[in-house]
Design an enzyme around this catalytic site. Structure first.
Site, PDB file in Angstrom:
ATOM      1  N   HIS A 308      -3.471  -3.529   2.630  1.00 52.30           N
ATOM      2  CA  HIS A 308      -3.058  -2.555   3.881  1.00 52.30           C
ATOM      3  C   HIS A 308      -2.412  -1.244   3.043  1.00 52.30           C
ATOM      4  O   HIS A 308      -2.168  -1.508   1.704  1.00 52.30           O
ATOM      5  CB  HIS A 308      -2.084  -3.205   4.413  1.00 52.30           C
ATOM      6  CG  HIS A 308      -1.687  -2.498   5.927  1.00 52.30           C
ATOM      7  ND1 HIS A 308      -0.772  -0.856   6.167  1.00 52.30           N
ATOM      8  CD2 HIS A 308      -2.209  -2.115   6.982  1.00 52.30           C
ATOM      9  CE1 HIS A 308      -0.662  -0.694   6.587  1.00 52.30           C
ATOM     10  NE2 HIS A 308      -0.832  -1.076   7.677  1.00 52.30           N
ATOM     11  N   ASP A 366      -4.403  -7.813  11.686  1.00 50.53           N
ATOM     12  CA  ASP A 366      -6.300  -8.466  12.396  1.00 50.53           C
ATOM     13  C   ASP A 366      -6.353  -9.396  11.830  1.00 50.53           C
ATOM     14  O   ASP A 366      -7.868  -9.340  12.841  1.00 50.53           O
ATOM     15  CB  ASP A 366      -7.234  -6.915  11.627  1.00 50.53           C
ATOM     16  CG  ASP A 366      -6.330  -5.893  12.263  1.00 50.53           C
ATOM     17  OD1 ASP A 366      -5.562  -4.973  11.815  1.00 50.53           O
ATOM     18  OD2 ASP A 366      -6.030  -5.806  13.507  1.00 50.53           O
TER      19      ASP A 366
END
Ligand code: SDX
Length: 431
Positions: A308, A366
């Protein structure tokens, strides 16, 4: 706007430039470079905006080091555990948790705007059956500006409010109908006696041939997925919405732009890409091969659902999502699902590998959302549409905040030009 209490000094070609520094309520200080070009004749350079604040905001804050996510100051794990999606929508839109009366009015308003203009059905039928649901969502949401003319004037506060509620209310219907169209089943209309998540599940999975009862555990998991994806500072799709809005585009066009950006596998498309990766791996014995590829500097391959831009610790949403995944899979009796087995062993292998630990590459939101959606029966092509439904409130909240900022102006980045300098046209005979 924060007040400047100190300044940064920049020396360029012997000239000292003073740049104001603003201190936020949380996060790093920012250096105001708005006058830099006028004072020093230089631009800053930051492809991907890794160190650049594009705006000031009071909506969401992420501490990537601590793995903390706050919506109007409330930690995401508390909201996921104690609140529900429409209450979080109210919080994001208006800045405070609603009273019981405020929440009832808000939920009633959203519930009674879930239907689409009946003529919009024709838009769905214009697509091929195998159209990706995200393509349909981009098209249909953009087309809303052709149907809801009474909520496209962004200078009118009431019209902005109506557009906000219409988008939040209708997005589940659009996503569900995109799914139904892709599998050749009839559209299911929303019901006003169901909550937001239950309505969406019913519109996706019920058929006219039999009654459909929403399982409360699945509905709670769906609501939690919506809550965990609601907003996330100035991510790529939110920044797209803000940039589209800065030109004065109508709200439906701006949100359609956000949906288009979210579709990419590096962003909201990662949940679909992650499940496709897990299925490609197929069995736990193939995990080392894929991890080796992800670590190979000469191979652009990446583990989908890992890493991320901001979180360099754990993604707090992933922690909550993992709990939901265990609940749903236990309920559905699919904890032995081969895809899940690969997911669990891939997570363990990656977290034990120094490459991922050193680069702070942890499972993100996700990684687990795809597993839950797969277990619920959604095809992978519907994973990102679910994300788009959830993120609509974040896009809209940030859109409203930008429009109410007296400082806002059209976004127009500059560049580091490395192309040809001026040269004369040569006739074709001379080339
Ligand atoms: C979302 O911005 C948001 O807030 C997004 C989001 C939201 O709610 O809106 O949180 C939703 O988009 C979550 C992220 C979903 N994407 C994925 O899961 C796709 C896989 N992840 C990567 O593509 C990547 O981690 C990003 C895009 C998420 C972040 O990329 P960055 O911050 O630009 O990091 P980088 O590409 O500079 O990578 C840093 C290093 C690189 O190695 P070096 O060049 O330093 O040697 O880490 C490596 C990368 O090669 N790396 C990975 C990796 N992600 C980064 N290596 C293997 N697998 C990965 N997944």
């Amino acid at each position: 706007m924060a007040q400047s209490t100190k300044s940064a000094k920049l020396m360029i070609d012997g000239k000292e430039i003073d740049l104001p520094i603003y201190s936020p309520t949380a996060g790093p200080d920012v250096i105001d470079i708005r006058k830099l070009y006028a004072q020093a004749g230089v631009f800053t350079y930051d492809p991907g905006f890794t160190s650049t604040a594009s705006c000031d905001s009071t909506i969401t804050f992420i501490d990537g080091g601590k793995g903390e996510l706050l919506h109007r100051g409330y930690p995401i794990d508390q909201l996921a555990g104690k609140s529900h999606y429409l209450e979080v929508c109210y919080l994001l839109l208006y800045g405070e948790l609603p009273s019981a009366a405020q929440l009832e009015t808000f939920e009633l308003n959203i519930t009674h705007h879930t239907m689409l203009h009946e003529q919009m059905v024709n838009f769905f039928r214009g697509f091929r059956r195998d159209a990706h649901p995200m393509a349909i969502m981009v098209g249909v949401v953009g087309a809303m500006s052709a149907f809801y003319h009474d909520s496209t004037d962004i200078s009118d506060e009431h019209q902005r409010e109506v557009a906000s509620h219409r988008l939040i209310a209708k997005m589940p219907t659009i996503a569900a109908w995109a799914y139904k169209y892709s599998i050749g089943q009839p559209f299911v209309y929303p019901r006003n006696d169901l909550d937001y998540a239950s309505n969406f599940l019913r519109m996706c999975f019920s058929v006219p041939a039999e009654d459909y009862e929403v399982n409360p555990i699945l509905s709670r998991a769906m609501d939690r997925i919506f809550t965990l994806h609601a907003d996330h500072e100035q991510n790529a799709s939110t920044s797209t919405v803000r940039l589209a809005s800065s030109s004065g585009a109508n709200p439906f066009a701006c949100i359609a732009a956000g949906i288009a950006c979210l579709w990419g596998p590096a962003h909201g498309g990662a949940n679909q890409a992650c499940l496709e990766m897990l299925k490609e791996i197929g069995t736990p014995d193939r995990i080392p091969e894929f991890i080796a590829r992800a670590k190979d500097k000469d191979d652009p391959y990446r583990l989908m659902g890992f890493g991320h831009r901001v979180y360099k610790n754990h993604d707090p949403r992933a922690t909550v999502m993992k709990q939901s995944a265990d609940e749903v899979l236990e309920l559905l009796g699919v904890e032995n699902n081969p895809v899940l087995q690969v997911a669990k062993e891939l997570e363990a292998a990656a977290l034990a590998d120094p490459y991922f630990a050193d680069k702070k590459l942890f499972p993100n939101v996700d990684f687990y959302s795809g597993i839950i959606l797969e277990a619920m029966g959604f095809p992978t092509s519907m994973f990102t549409p679910v994300f788009a439904v959830a993120r609509t409130v974040g896009w809209i909240s940030q859109w409203k905040e930008q429009l109410s900022d007296p400082q806002h102006k059209i976004g127009r980045p500059r560049q580091l030009y490395l192309g040809e300098t001026t040269r004369d046209y040569t006739d074709i005979e001379m080339r």
